[in-house]
Design an enzyme around this catalytic site. Sequence first.
Site, PDB file in Angstrom:
ATOM      1  N   ASP A   1       0.826  -1.203   0.000  1.00  0.00           N
ATOM      2  CA  ASP A   1       0.000   0.000   0.000  1.00  0.00           C
ATOM      3  C   ASP A   1       0.869   1.267   0.000  1.00  0.00           C
ATOM      4  O   ASP A   1       1.898   1.327   0.667  1.00  0.00           O
ATOM      5  CB  ASP A   1      -0.904  -0.014   1.239  1.00  0.00           C
ATOM      6  CG  ASP A   1      -1.952   1.060   1.213  1.00  0.00           C
ATOM      7  OD1 ASP A   1      -2.717   1.112   0.234  1.00  0.00           O
ATOM      8  OD2 ASP A   1      -2.010   1.858   2.164  1.00  0.00           O
TER       9      ASP A   1
ATOM     10  N   GLU B   1       1.618  -0.548  -4.994  1.00  0.00           N
ATOM     11  CA  GLU B   1       0.569   0.402  -5.377  1.00  0.00           C
ATOM     12  C   GLU B   1       1.234   1.712  -5.806  1.00  0.00           C
ATOM     13  O   GLU B   1       1.688   2.498  -4.991  1.00  0.00           O
ATOM     14  CB  GLU B   1      -0.391   0.681  -4.228  1.00  0.00           C
ATOM     15  CG  GLU B   1      -1.527   1.615  -4.651  1.00  0.00           C
ATOM     16  CD  GLU B   1      -2.253   2.268  -3.488  1.00  0.00           C
ATOM     17  OE1 GLU B   1      -3.372   2.761  -3.707  1.00  0.00           O
ATOM     18  OE2 GLU B   1      -1.699   2.321  -2.375  1.00  0.00           O
TER      19      GLU B   1
ATOM     20  N   ASP C   1     -10.873   1.556  -4.379  1.00  0.00           N
ATOM     21  CA  ASP C   1     -10.580   2.988  -4.388  1.00  0.00           C
ATOM     22  C   ASP C   1     -11.235   3.731  -5.550  1.00  0.00           C
ATOM     23  O   ASP C   1     -11.026   4.937  -5.699  1.00  0.00           O
ATOM     24  CB  ASP C   1      -9.061   3.214  -4.466  1.00  0.00           C
ATOM     25  CG  ASP C   1      -8.349   2.866  -3.172  1.00  0.00           C
ATOM     26  OD1 ASP C   1      -8.917   3.129  -2.097  1.00  0.00           O
ATOM     27  OD2 ASP C   1      -7.230   2.330  -3.234  1.00  0.00           O
TER      28      ASP C   1
END
Length: 587
Positions: free
Chosen positions: A323, A352, A419
């Site tokens: 992340d 990410e 997201d």
Amino acid sequence: MNLEAVFHLPKSHFAYAVDPETLHIRLRTKKGDMSAVYLLHGDKYDWPQSTQLVKMNCFATDDLFDYYQGEIKPLFRRCAYAFLLSDGNEKVWLTEKGFQKNQPDTAMGLFEFPFINPVDVYQSPQWVKEAVFYQIFPERFANGDPHNDPENVEPWGGKPKPDNFFGGDLQGVIDHLDYLSKLGITAIYFTPIFEAPSNHKYDTIDYFKVDPHFGDIKLLKKLVELCHKRGIRVMLDAVFNHAGYYFPPFQDVLKNQEKSKYKDWFHIREFPLKTDPIPNFDTFAFTPLMPKLNTEHPEVKAYLLKVAKFWIEEVGIDGWRLDVANEVDHQFWREFRQVVKAVKPDAYILGEVWHQALPWLQGDQFDATMNYPLRESVLNFFCKEKISARQFVEEISHLLGIYPLTVNQVQFNLLGSHDTPRLLTVCKEDKRKLKLAVTFLMTYMGVPCIYYGDEIGMTGEGDPDCRKPMIWEKDKQDLELFRFYQQLIQLRKRYRALRDGSFQFINLHSEQNIVAYQRQDEANRLLVFLNNEAEDVQVIIHWSDLDLDPKKGYNLNIVLGGQKQIRVQTDHLELRLKARSPLIIQL
């Protein structure tokens, strides 16, 4: 010639080892400027006796540049090289020293790939190329055990809010593994499952504990074992950029302030800590509930690397999704990779990064990144109709040109996530547009990922609406859409060309919103046509556009699309492409 546009960089994504024997050498030129580009290469210790001149292939063209590539196998794993550029009238040589009129007669001053050292060759897990991922947001997938529900749990199927709970857990995933196998899924990406107070779990309290609302480590082991028996890999989410507000070391800092032994675990600008108007300590965005970890600190680094190793050894997971990976220092990720690969050499390390991510994809950090730039291009063309087919081809070609082939083959390709707004919603609930986008996803280079529920037609705007509880009632699922996803996944599994075969756009000599490309390996060549026009279109493809000899004769088989859409002529194919529909032909 526009020589200002010519670019090459040794030992980079313009010159890299594909394997311990093979090099890809690339050159960028102005779009449409060259009639031919050649690669002169040889052993620097045996020049010019060992030299060979190879014609380079223009493998990608974006809005400004052409990208050429030559594949060579140096006899002694080293080479010196130069480029010969021709526009049909003029010829120019390019060496490390610059441009010159005459062919170099010595290796001095040429570009070099000094040696293919196997340890430096970018290597990614082979299984990833075969995978079809499915992203699960555990709190919203299925409630398999009501006994571990949060106190304030709401009835399944309600409206998602930033702070409400519906009771999804790991047992719920176990209960629906048959569903995932039926769909054809071979890998699962879980958003965080470790103890945290939120429904999304990106605010970790304990990195060594499964959140009690999801289950425990014993249940996670069972889930991983059951997945592995079905040929399904498991990837967990590592939130190492930041911890949660209730992470014990941060609580100690809140309590003891400057006297805390953990004060250097975080990036604190001044004491006492405060959150208004913005935190005086670094956080994820400006969220005081997510204090940023100091990954350069030896104790923090040791703690997080222990976490990375623990879940692979104890549970047997197959990879980590990282992340906010681009906000963590590169050195941490280098050490992270070494630790993870030492425990499990074929673990998939996915970062990410929402933008161009080449600095993280040198082979010393990540195997791949979440391919959000690809997603943006796909949605802008197929779903939003904001760009033309020509622009779409140029944008995808740009991605092909800026990453090595070895990276593009394992990039994590997604059309939606926790997201983003859901795919069908982005398509304004036009299933035809969705099917075109998904067809591209499943037939393009890289690793496709489905966000839970997209395959049955779930809708939702951005967070939190995209995090609705999964719909399990059959009468509320779009089963026709499910079968379409299922069919595409089976095609991808059936034809290796769709997984790691070569990729090449087909020039249709048309300004219509139609995209065509071919995927090829030793056994099959597949032609993919995606008609994004609102009406049926007739298309003529000359055999020369496919680099084929019409005298040889070819068998054509439609593997996706309606029958009677092809007429074979002596020197061309005539295709009838249905409005907003895909057509895939096996050649």
